[in-house]
Design an enzyme around this catalytic site. Structure first.
Site, PDB file in Angstrom:
ATOM      1  N   CYS A  93      -6.844  25.051  -3.857  1.00  0.00           N
ATOM      2  CA  CYS A  93      -7.029  23.692  -2.877  1.00  0.00           C
ATOM      3  C   CYS A  93      -8.565  23.774  -2.281  1.00  0.00           C
ATOM      4  O   CYS A  93      -9.008  25.051  -1.703  1.00  0.00           O
ATOM      5  CB  CYS A  93      -6.135  23.830  -1.926  1.00  0.00           C
ATOM      6  N   ASP A  96      18.419 -10.345   8.767  1.00  0.00           N
ATOM      7  CA  ASP A  96      19.289  -9.470   7.948  1.00  0.00           C
ATOM      8  C   ASP A  96      20.707  -9.698   8.400  1.00  0.00           C
ATOM      9  O   ASP A  96      21.773  -9.588   7.599  1.00  0.00           O
ATOM     10  CB  ASP A  96      18.916  -8.007   8.049  1.00  0.00           C
ATOM     11  N   GLU A 154       0.845 -21.473  -9.073  1.00  0.00           N
ATOM     12  CA  GLU A 154       0.255 -20.130  -9.574  1.00  0.00           C
ATOM     13  C   GLU A 154       1.498 -19.034  -8.772  1.00  0.00           C
ATOM     14  O   GLU A 154       1.674 -18.929  -7.785  1.00  0.00           O
ATOM     15  CB  GLU A 154      -1.143 -20.141  -9.149  1.00  0.00           C
ATOM     16  N   ASP A 208      -5.779 -15.966  -8.801  1.00  0.00           N
ATOM     17  CA  ASP A 208      -5.910 -15.274 -10.302  1.00  0.00           C
ATOM     18  C   ASP A 208      -4.232 -14.499 -10.262  1.00  0.00           C
ATOM     19  O   ASP A 208      -4.100 -13.530 -10.115  1.00  0.00           O
ATOM     20  CB  ASP A 208      -6.805 -14.070 -10.052  1.00  0.00           C
ATOM     21  N   CYS A 262      -1.699  24.274   5.216  1.00  0.00           N
ATOM     22  CA  CYS A 262      -3.050  23.743   4.710  1.00  0.00           C
ATOM     23  C   CYS A 262      -3.707  22.730   5.870  1.00  0.00           C
ATOM     24  O   CYS A 262      -3.163  21.718   6.102  1.00  0.00           O
ATOM     25  CB  CYS A 262      -3.294  23.100   3.427  1.00  0.00           C
ATOM     26  N   CYS A 281      -8.140  24.659   1.618  1.00  0.00           N
ATOM     27  CA  CYS A 281      -7.805  26.008   2.268  1.00  0.00           C
ATOM     28  C   CYS A 281      -7.873  27.285   1.144  1.00  0.00           C
ATOM     29  O   CYS A 281      -7.386  28.490   1.641  1.00  0.00           O
ATOM     30  CB  CYS A 281      -6.386  26.127   2.753  1.00  0.00           C
ATOM     31  N   GLU A 334      -9.949 -26.475  -4.437  1.00  0.00           N
ATOM     32  CA  GLU A 334      -9.163 -25.283  -4.104  1.00  0.00           C
ATOM     33  C   GLU A 334      -9.442 -24.065  -4.529  1.00  0.00           C
ATOM     34  O   GLU A 334     -10.205 -23.875  -5.382  1.00  0.00           O
ATOM     35  CB  GLU A 334      -7.596 -25.702  -4.692  1.00  0.00           C
ATOM     36  N   LYS A 392     -16.236 -20.238 -11.822  1.00  0.00           N
ATOM     37  CA  LYS A 392     -15.750 -18.782 -11.937  1.00  0.00           C
ATOM     38  C   LYS A 392     -16.815 -17.980 -11.180  1.00  0.00           C
ATOM     39  O   LYS A 392     -17.879 -18.210 -11.579  1.00  0.00           O
ATOM     40  CB  LYS A 392     -15.464 -18.645 -13.458  1.00  0.00           C
ATOM     41  N   LYS A 402      -9.135 -20.739  -6.674  1.00  0.00           N
ATOM     42  CA  LYS A 402      -8.678 -20.544  -8.124  1.00  0.00           C
ATOM     43  C   LYS A 402      -7.744 -19.123  -7.853  1.00  0.00           C
ATOM     44  O   LYS A 402      -8.498 -18.196  -7.884  1.00  0.00           O
ATOM     45  CB  LYS A 402      -9.571 -20.366  -9.150  1.00  0.00           C
ATOM     46  N   TYR A 435       2.426 -31.862  -8.213  1.00  0.00           N
ATOM     47  CA  TYR A 435       3.754 -32.309  -7.836  1.00  0.00           C
ATOM     48  C   TYR A 435       3.859 -33.477  -8.939  1.00  0.00           C
ATOM     49  O   TYR A 435       2.948 -34.399  -9.202  1.00  0.00           O
ATOM     50  CB  TYR A 435       3.588 -32.873  -6.685  1.00  0.00           C
ATOM     51  N   SER A 447      -5.151 -26.166 -19.779  1.00  0.00           N
ATOM     52  CA  SER A 447      -6.128 -25.279 -18.999  1.00  0.00           C
ATOM     53  C   SER A 447      -7.246 -26.062 -18.515  1.00  0.00           C
ATOM     54  O   SER A 447      -7.355 -27.190 -18.403  1.00  0.00           O
ATOM     55  CB  SER A 447      -6.420 -24.090 -19.951  1.00  0.00           C
ATOM     56  N   LEU A 448      -8.351 -25.177 -17.813  1.00  0.00           N
ATOM     57  CA  LEU A 448      -9.527 -25.888 -17.343  1.00  0.00           C
ATOM     58  C   LEU A 448     -10.832 -25.411 -18.059  1.00  0.00           C
ATOM     59  O   LEU A 448     -10.758 -24.132 -18.348  1.00  0.00           O
ATOM     60  CB  LEU A 448      -9.462 -25.545 -15.884  1.00  0.00           C
ATOM     61  N   CYS A 455      -1.504  20.697  -3.105  1.00  0.00           N
ATOM     62  CA  CYS A 455      -1.679  22.100  -2.348  1.00  0.00           C
ATOM     63  C   CYS A 455      -0.220  22.853  -1.850  1.00  0.00           C
ATOM     64  O   CYS A 455       0.534  22.010  -1.273  1.00  0.00           O
ATOM     65  CB  CYS A 455      -2.335  22.074  -1.104  1.00  0.00           C
ATOM     66  N   ASP A 463      13.086  -9.291  11.630  1.00  0.00           N
ATOM     67  CA  ASP A 463      13.800  -8.822  10.115  1.00  0.00           C
ATOM     68  C   ASP A 463      15.195  -8.469  10.486  1.00  0.00           C
ATOM     69  O   ASP A 463      15.974  -8.655   9.573  1.00  0.00           O
ATOM     70  CB  ASP A 463      13.042  -7.785   9.431  1.00  0.00           C
ATOM     71  N   ALA A 464      15.341  -7.740  11.618  1.00  0.00           N
ATOM     72  CA  ALA A 464      16.723  -7.171  11.728  1.00  0.00           C
ATOM     73  C   ALA A 464      17.725  -8.484  11.871  1.00  0.00           C
ATOM     74  O   ALA A 464      18.845  -8.462  11.523  1.00  0.00           O
ATOM     75  CB  ALA A 464      16.851  -6.255  12.984  1.00  0.00           C
ATOM     76  N   GLU A 465      17.109  -9.332  12.820  1.00  0.00           N
ATOM     77  CA  GLU A 465      18.134 -10.635  12.915  1.00  0.00           C
ATOM     78  C   GLU A 465      18.273 -11.372  11.646  1.00  0.00           C
ATOM     79  O   GLU A 465      19.505 -11.932  11.422  1.00  0.00           O
ATOM     80  CB  GLU A 465      17.355 -11.759  14.323  1.00  0.00           C
TER      81      GLU A 465
END
Ligand code: IVH
Length: 682
Positions: free
Chosen positions: A404, A38, A172, A118, A427, A407, A114, A312, A116, A226, A83-84, A422, A34-36
């Site tokens: 608590c 960034d 999706e 959500d 504690c 304790c 495939e 479903k 589905k 596509y 829709s399906l 607490c 990630d650093a590289e």
């Protein structure tokens, strides 16, 4: 002006970043840290800032641009996004398959199965290789233009390698379970209502007016259609999916070619069992006839294609009785109510506990002990209570305990928080976290006091309170795993060394809610001693800079708690520094000088500037008068600047102030700097 070589460098960086984004967000196979990543991004940003003429909307720097909009414009889809039809069981799936076979008159064909996902469907349009428009499904005919928000979804390419003048991807938008959990945690912390499920929060996150909010929500996008000019772009669905993957979209790899309905059912059963292992929610499986030619002959009904169906899965819900509500104390001292249920089988898993999050959630559900409730399991998260099905005949209201359960200390809910905590920083439930915080670099800085050691100290009962740290004996440490004489001696010496830590650090180390490093410094400086803080009432506490009612209340509650009073008494006996170091500076470059600070300084905070000036013997005043020696002015300096020129007072900037201070020599100035330098390194 940008030279050709800069132009080339910018383009190279963009291509590199696009490649790494694709590897990370689409293929989930990062090649750099990630650093590289960034660092590359920062380089590109800097170049684009220096050469505005090279800016371009498809640059990886331009995911979150622009300001929040006023509303969304409606856009017509290239062809309807219908829709399906659903199949809720094997019989309905077989009915669908029979119709398909009949309509195709015995021709061979295959299905593509495939998952589905959500989420919510969205069309993304590319023109001349650039992401041009993203539109939600809406009513199927017309959706909303959410382009700016879609641009923030990292798995959606801003540029496409396609050579076509235009194409469209449909797919999706989902919120991964991890992002959903994180979001709800943040909402708890901000005392906002929780989102019910990842789909709702994906929809909510895509349809906000401010794209920076969408960006923070970490949505994902999986493409499954596509289209070119509103028509399917490949002769088969399978080829479309492969084309989308080649174009750099994320396409769900969990798909299969199925020769018949039995193969389809096999896929459906496999994923019903495997759905918990996915990083997002699915609610079924979609089956599509693979050949587009056959799809066209099968055609559409008014609302759905005849060549596809959604199988479903049953919701993973069950009814049971809420037998009790227990309270758990987490490692930060937060009390969480947990539902104790009459054990019940929820799609193959026996459930006897469900999370209730906090008091507000129980109120929202209208839940009482004895009620019959509906619970739901989703992903691999802890089951949750959906709603009350039937109030219990002998129902009993739940009240958060005042003490608590671990304790026995007091419990409090701070203003603007949903959580009860607490108040006892020793504690047992939160002791490990308390010690780690106390020992951390920017607090008391006990070198060698890491997780493994703290875990042992607590589980062996050697440390039951922060104050016990100062009574640890060499022989005790030697009984611990992997602890030799040398390191034991060193740790005891390191703990002993913290007795000299400044009061501000000790205040921070006590683990008082909302009191961190900065508040610790302000309190130490304002009150001069821990006793003065501990005995101040809320009104007096609020006299300190930046201390508002919430912090004052939290301080008061902390110091009123008996366990904390014991802790403080023991820390005093242990010889910790309870008073702010007296300023020893009598002579410095600023001795006898009064300085006024105004505006925002480029690097120093007002607190830091004040401390530096005071350590150099000067006094900082709030208003300009004839007695003022300098005014130090930063950005957006206000009326004080006018007053200074009126009275002929010298005005300097931060650089000049630092130059004057650097003339300072002597132990006092060094002292103050060493504490700062340590924090910076921490
Ligand atoms: S195909 C005309 N494929 O499920 C065909 N839909 O119940 C329309 N969905 O509106 C969709 N994963 O939001 C298709 N692999 C997938 C899907 C999928 C999720 C959603 C989509 C659609 C709804 C239909």
């Amino acid at each position: 002006m940008s030279t050709p070589s800069i132009r080339a460098q910018v383009e190279e960086l963009r291509q590199l970043l696009r490649r790494h984004e694709h590897l990370y967000y689409v293929l989930d196979q990062p090649e750099v840290s990630d650093a590289e990543y960034d660092a590359l991004m920062r380089q590109l940003k800097a170049l684009e800032e220096a050469h505005p003429e090279l800016r371009s909307a498809d640059s990886p720097t331009q995911r979150v641009g622009g300001k929040p909009r006023e509303g969304f414009t409606k856009v017509r889809h290239s062809t309807a996004m219908l829709s399906l039809d659903n199949a809720l069981n094997e019989g309905e799936l077989r009915d669908f398959d029979r119709r398909v076979r009949e309509l195709l008159g015995g021709e061979p064909f295959e299905y593509i199965a495939e998952l589905k996902l959500d989420g919510l469907s969205m069309a993304v349009h590319y023109r001349e290789g650039e992401l041009a428009q993203a539109v939600t499904r809406g009513d199927g005919e017309e959706g909303e233009d959410v382009t700016e928000n879609a641009r923030t979804i990292r798995s959606i390419p801003l540029r496409s390698i396609s050579t076509l003048p235009a194409f469209e991807a449909r797919g999706e938008v989902v919120m991964p379970n991890a992002a959903f959990e994180r979001l709800n945690q943040e909402r708890d912390e901000a005392a906002l209502p929780r989102y019910a499920n990842p789909r709702n929060s994906a929809a909510g996150s895509l349809r906000v007016l401010d794209p920076s909010i969408t960006a923070a929500r970490q949505l994902d996008y999986y493409a499954y259609f596509y289209l070119i000019n509103g028509q399917f772009g490949c002769p088969t669905h399978w080829e479309s999916l492969e084309t989308l993957a080649q174009l750099g979209f994320k396409v769900n790899p969990n798909r299969a070619r199925c020769a018949d309905v039995d193969a389809l059912l096999e896929f459906i059963r496999r994923w019903e069992a495997g759905r918990d292992s996915l990083p997002f929610e699915i609610d079924g499986v979609v089956a599509k006839v693979n050949s587009v030619d056959q799809q066209q002959r099968l055609g559409w009904t008014a609302k759905a294609p005849r060549w596809a169906i959604a199988f479903k899965y049953p919701p993973r819900q069950a009814e049971t009785v809420l037998e009790d509500i227990l309270v758990q104390v987490g490692r930060t001292g937060v009390l969480t109510p947990v539902a104790a249920l009459a054990p019940v089988n929820v799609s193959g898993v026996v459930v006897s506990r469900a999370t209730l999050h906090n008091e507000d959630e129980i109120a929202r559900l209208g839940l009482q002990i004895g009620d019959t409730i509906v619970i739901e399991r989703s992903g691999d998260v802890i089951p949750k209570v959906v709603r009350v099905k039937m109030p219990g005949a002998l129902r009993r209201e739940f009240v958060m305990p005042a003490l608590c359960p671990v304790c026995g200390s007091h419990v409090a809910r701070a203003e603007g928080e949903v959580a009860h905590r607490c108040l006892n920083s020793s504690c047992p439930a939160r002791l490990k976290e308390s010690i780690l915080h106390f020992a951390s670099r920017s607090v008391m800085d006990i070198d060698g006091m890491g997780e493994a050691l703290v875990e042992q100290l607590v589980s062996q009962g050697l440390v039951r309170s922060l104050a016990d740290l100062y009574e640890l004996k060499l022989e005790q440490l030697l009984t611990l795993e992997r602890m030799g004489e040398k390191s034991a001696t060193r740790i005891i010496a390191n703990i002993a060394g913290t007795r000299q830590q400044p009061l501000a650090r000790l205040i921070n180390g006590l683990g008082i809610a909302f009191v961190g490093e900065r508040t610790g410094q302000i309190l130490a400086r304002t009150f001069g001693s821990l006793d003065a803080i501990a005995s101040a009432d809320e009104a007096a506490l609020q006299m300190a800079e930046e201390v508002g009612p919430k912090v004052a209340q939290s301080l008061r509650r902390f110091f009123d708690e008996m366990r904390n009073q014991e802790l403080i008494a023991r820390l005093r006996l242990a010889g910790l520094r309870f008073t702010e170091e007296a300023r020893t500076v009598t002579v410095g470059p600023f001795t006898g000088k009064t300085v006024v600070l105004t505006g925002t300084l480029p690097t120093l905070s007002r607190e830091q500037a004040k401390e530096l000036i005071e350590n150099a013997g000067g006094k900082v005043s709030g208003s300009v008068s004839k007695k003022t020696h300098f005014v130090v002015a930063g950005e957006e300096a206000g009326s004080k600047l006018g007053k200074a020129s009126e009275l002929g007072v010298t005005v300097i900037d931060e650089a000049a102030l630092l130059a004057l201070l650097n003339a300072a020599e002597g132990p006092a100035a060094d002292n103050s700097n060493s504490a700062e330098a340590k924090d910076v390194n921490a």
